[in-house]
Design a protein around this motif. Structure first.
Motif, PDB file in Angstrom:
ATOM      1  N   MET A 155      39.609  59.834  54.990  1.00  0.00           N
ATOM      2  CA  MET A 155      39.064  58.522  54.617  1.00  0.00           C
ATOM      3  C   MET A 155      39.960  57.900  53.535  1.00  0.00           C
ATOM      4  O   MET A 155      40.278  58.550  52.542  1.00  0.00           O
ATOM      5  N   ASP A 156      40.389  56.648  53.766  1.00  0.00           N
ATOM      6  CA  ASP A 156      41.240  55.963  52.810  1.00  0.00           C
ATOM      7  C   ASP A 156      40.350  55.151  51.861  1.00  0.00           C
ATOM      8  O   ASP A 156      39.961  54.020  52.156  1.00  0.00           O
ATOM      9  N   LEU A 157      40.002  55.759  50.723  1.00  0.00           N
ATOM     10  CA  LEU A 157      39.097  55.096  49.777  1.00  0.00           C
ATOM     11  C   LEU A 157      39.723  53.833  49.190  1.00  0.00           C
ATOM     12  O   LEU A 157      39.032  52.851  48.923  1.00  0.00           O
ATOM     13  N   TYR A 158      41.041  53.864  48.972  1.00  0.00           N
ATOM     14  CA  TYR A 158      41.715  52.687  48.404  1.00  0.00           C
ATOM     15  C   TYR A 158      41.622  51.508  49.372  1.00  0.00           C
ATOM     16  O   TYR A 158      41.377  50.367  48.975  1.00  0.00           O
ATOM     17  N   LYS A 159      41.795  51.797  50.663  1.00  0.00           N
ATOM     18  CA  LYS A 159      41.676  50.737  51.665  1.00  0.00           C
ATOM     19  C   LYS A 159      40.252  50.220  51.725  1.00  0.00           C
ATOM     20  O   LYS A 159      40.009  49.020  51.883  1.00  0.00           O
ATOM     21  N   GLN A 160      39.275  51.137  51.591  1.00  0.00           N
ATOM     22  CA  GLN A 160      37.878  50.711  51.573  1.00  0.00           C
ATOM     23  C   GLN A 160      37.600  49.811  50.370  1.00  0.00           C
ATOM     24  O   GLN A 160      36.745  48.924  50.417  1.00  0.00           O
ATOM     25  N   ALA A 161      38.342  50.040  49.296  1.00  0.00           N
ATOM     26  CA  ALA A 161      38.179  49.215  48.106  1.00  0.00           C
ATOM     27  C   ALA A 161      38.871  47.870  48.242  1.00  0.00           C
ATOM     28  O   ALA A 161      38.715  46.991  47.384  1.00  0.00           O
ATOM     29  N   GLY A 162      39.658  47.706  49.323  1.00  0.00           N
ATOM     30  CA  GLY A 162      40.270  46.411  49.592  1.00  0.00           C
ATOM     31  C   GLY A 162      41.773  46.357  49.500  1.00  0.00           C
ATOM     32  O   GLY A 162      42.365  45.301  49.699  1.00  0.00           O
ATOM     33  N   VAL A 163      42.429  47.480  49.189  1.00  0.00           N
ATOM     34  CA  VAL A 163      43.882  47.489  49.062  1.00  0.00           C
ATOM     35  C   VAL A 163      44.485  48.315  50.192  1.00  0.00           C
ATOM     36  O   VAL A 163      44.205  49.505  50.324  1.00  0.00           O
ATOM     37  N   ASP A 164      45.332  47.666  51.006  1.00  0.00           N
ATOM     38  CA  ASP A 164      45.931  48.317  52.169  1.00  0.00           C
ATOM     39  C   ASP A 164      47.398  48.617  51.872  1.00  0.00           C
ATOM     40  O   ASP A 164      48.270  47.734  51.977  1.00  0.00           O
ATOM     41  N   TYR A 178      56.666  36.134  43.190  1.00  0.00           N
ATOM     42  CA  TYR A 178      55.417  36.876  42.986  1.00  0.00           C
ATOM     43  C   TYR A 178      54.372  36.286  43.925  1.00  0.00           C
ATOM     44  O   TYR A 178      54.096  35.081  43.883  1.00  0.00           O
ATOM     45  N   LEU A 179      53.834  37.115  44.798  1.00  0.00           N
ATOM     46  CA  LEU A 179      52.816  36.694  45.761  1.00  0.00           C
ATOM     47  C   LEU A 179      51.566  37.542  45.521  1.00  0.00           C
ATOM     48  O   LEU A 179      51.618  38.768  45.587  1.00  0.00           O
ATOM     49  N   ALA A 180      50.461  36.879  45.216  1.00  0.00           N
ATOM     50  CA  ALA A 180      49.204  37.581  44.942  1.00  0.00           C
ATOM     51  C   ALA A 180      48.121  37.081  45.885  1.00  0.00           C
ATOM     52  O   ALA A 180      48.015  35.876  46.150  1.00  0.00           O
ATOM     53  N   THR A 181      47.323  38.008  46.396  1.00  0.00           N
ATOM     54  CA  THR A 181      46.260  37.639  47.332  1.00  0.00           C
ATOM     55  C   THR A 181      45.102  38.624  47.202  1.00  0.00           C
ATOM     56  O   THR A 181      45.262  39.715  46.633  1.00  0.00           O
ATOM     57  N   GLY A 182      43.955  38.239  47.717  1.00  0.00           N
ATOM     58  CA  GLY A 182      42.813  39.141  47.702  1.00  0.00           C
ATOM     59  C   GLY A 182      42.930  40.207  48.770  1.00  0.00           C
ATOM     60  O   GLY A 182      42.673  41.387  48.530  1.00  0.00           O
ATOM     61  N   LYS A 183      43.322  39.800  49.974  1.00  0.00           N
ATOM     62  CA  LYS A 183      43.537  40.727  51.092  1.00  0.00           C
ATOM     63  C   LYS A 183      44.832  40.335  51.779  1.00  0.00           C
ATOM     64  O   LYS A 183      44.988  39.194  52.221  1.00  0.00           O
ATOM     65  N   LEU A 184      45.749  41.253  51.860  1.00  0.00           N
ATOM     66  CA  LEU A 184      47.078  40.959  52.378  1.00  0.00           C
ATOM     67  C   LEU A 184      47.070  40.777  53.883  1.00  0.00           C
ATOM     68  O   LEU A 184      46.666  41.661  54.636  1.00  0.00           O
ATOM     69  N   MET A 192      44.842  42.044  45.394  1.00  0.00           N
ATOM     70  CA  MET A 192      43.833  42.171  44.343  1.00  0.00           C
ATOM     71  C   MET A 192      42.466  41.707  44.862  1.00  0.00           C
ATOM     72  O   MET A 192      42.111  40.531  44.738  1.00  0.00           O
ATOM     73  N   PRO A 193      41.732  42.580  45.469  1.00  0.00           N
ATOM     74  CA  PRO A 193      40.423  42.219  46.023  1.00  0.00           C
ATOM     75  C   PRO A 193      39.508  41.609  44.952  1.00  0.00           C
ATOM     76  O   PRO A 193      39.447  42.088  43.817  1.00  0.00           O
TER      77      PRO A 193
END
Length: 341
Positions: free
Chosen positions: A1-10, A104-110, A141-142
């Protein structure tokens, strides 16, 4: 299980995006660049024969709420050009040649496809400016951004020989002000533009009176990059006493920044044509032309101040480099400010 991905970071998506960036950056490589994208830092070996008295010049900027139009229209391949333009046109005003650029590119979900589209615009802007895209950062950055939204910013470093720096100290009454045409709104005043569009009940696919393209395409026209024509002008040795990038604050706020004490700018607004988008904005906002020049560029994206004796030569050279040039005014005695007649 990818907890980091579940938290929103892929992490996998980030790696995929980075691999696509590398291919885009290759198109911008220039002499002096050391290494390639993917390391912790980027290196650049300065040519000290070309620049024996080097002054490094830096600039940073973003695109602002023009991004909101890109989100609404789902068109992301031009805002990267804007990001580069806003930085390189600024450092160009002192005569600096852009060397390299980072983004610099920032987003909530890539979204990898959207990110690639944005960076493709950045790479294109770097090509137009002759600068190398040497690195950057993509931050996922979710919770920080609404779904489908992102922010971009850029940073550039350029160089100029100290004796060749354009400081404005040579500006004097009698000098002529040349305006280089903008490619539309560039990247300023979009908060008000979007409000006026909404107040008028217009959709992104509608067409403004007298225009030929839809609102979204008109507003997303990328900022013009003036680097190569201006560097050609400076290389020719013609007198350039001052230059200004007409961004936020328009002619009213930007031109005085390069005027020495005892001088002022007298501008004739009838000397250049008004594009339909600016005519519509004037009518919709009910602002005077002078008021509007504090918000938008009103058709002039860059200014060159030269001696009266060199006007024809400077104009001819810039036009040969593809610029549209207008003689928009003159320098007069006074307090550093802009006056319209």
């Amino acid at each position: 299980m990818d907890l980091y991905k579940q938290a929103g970071v892929d992490i996998a998506a980030g790696n995929a995006a980075a691999n696509r960036y590398k291919a885009l950056a290759k198109k911008t490589k220039r002499s002096g660049v050391l290494g390639q994208i993917g390391g912790f830092a980027s290196g650049f070996a300065l040519d000290l024969e070309k620049y024996p008295e080097p002054v490094l010049v830096s600039g940073t900027d973003g695109v602002g709420t023009k991004l909101k139009v890109a989100f609404a229209a789902n068109k992301h391949d031009s805002v990267g050009v804007d990001c580069v333009a806003m930085c390189v046109n600024d450092i160009l005003t002192v005569g600096a040649e852009p060397l390299y650029f980072l983004d610099y590119l920032a987003t909530g979900k890539l979204d990898v496809d959207v990110a690639e589209s944005v960076v493709s615009g950045i790479a294109r802007g770097c090509e137009l400016a002759g600068a190398a895209l040497v690195g950057g950062e993509t931050a996922e950055m979710p919770g920080m951004y609404e779904e489908g939204e992102y922010d971009i910013a850029g940073f550039t470093v350029g160089v100029v020989n100290r004796p060749s720096m354009i400081t404005g100290d040579q500006v004097q009454p009698g000098d002529v002000i040349l305006g280089l045409a903008s490619s539309g709104l560039h990247s300023n005043g979009y908060s008000l533009v979007r409000k006026l569009i909404a107040d008028a009940g217009l959709g992104w696919s509608d067409v403004l009176p007298g225009d030929t393209v839809c609102v979204a395409d008109r507003l997303l026209t990328p900022t013009r990059i003036y680097v190569k024509p201006i560097l050609q002008l400076l290389a020719a040795g013609l007198p350039v006493h001052a230059m200004a990038h007409i961004t936020g604050g328009g002619l009213n706020e930007n031109l005085p920044r390069v005027l020495p004490e005892g001088t002022a700018a007298l501008i004739d607004a009838a000397t250049w044509p008004r594009e339909p988008v600016f005519t519509w904005l004037l009518e919709q906002s009910e602002m005077t032309f002078t008021e509007a020049t504090r918000v938008w560029n009103m058709g002039i994206g860059y200014v060159v101040v030269t001696s009266a004796s060199a006007v024809d030569q400077v104009t001819k050279l810039l036009e040969e480099q593809g610029e549209t040039v207008y003689r928009i005014g003159e320098i007069v005695a006074g307090t550093p400010d802009v006056y319209f007649r």
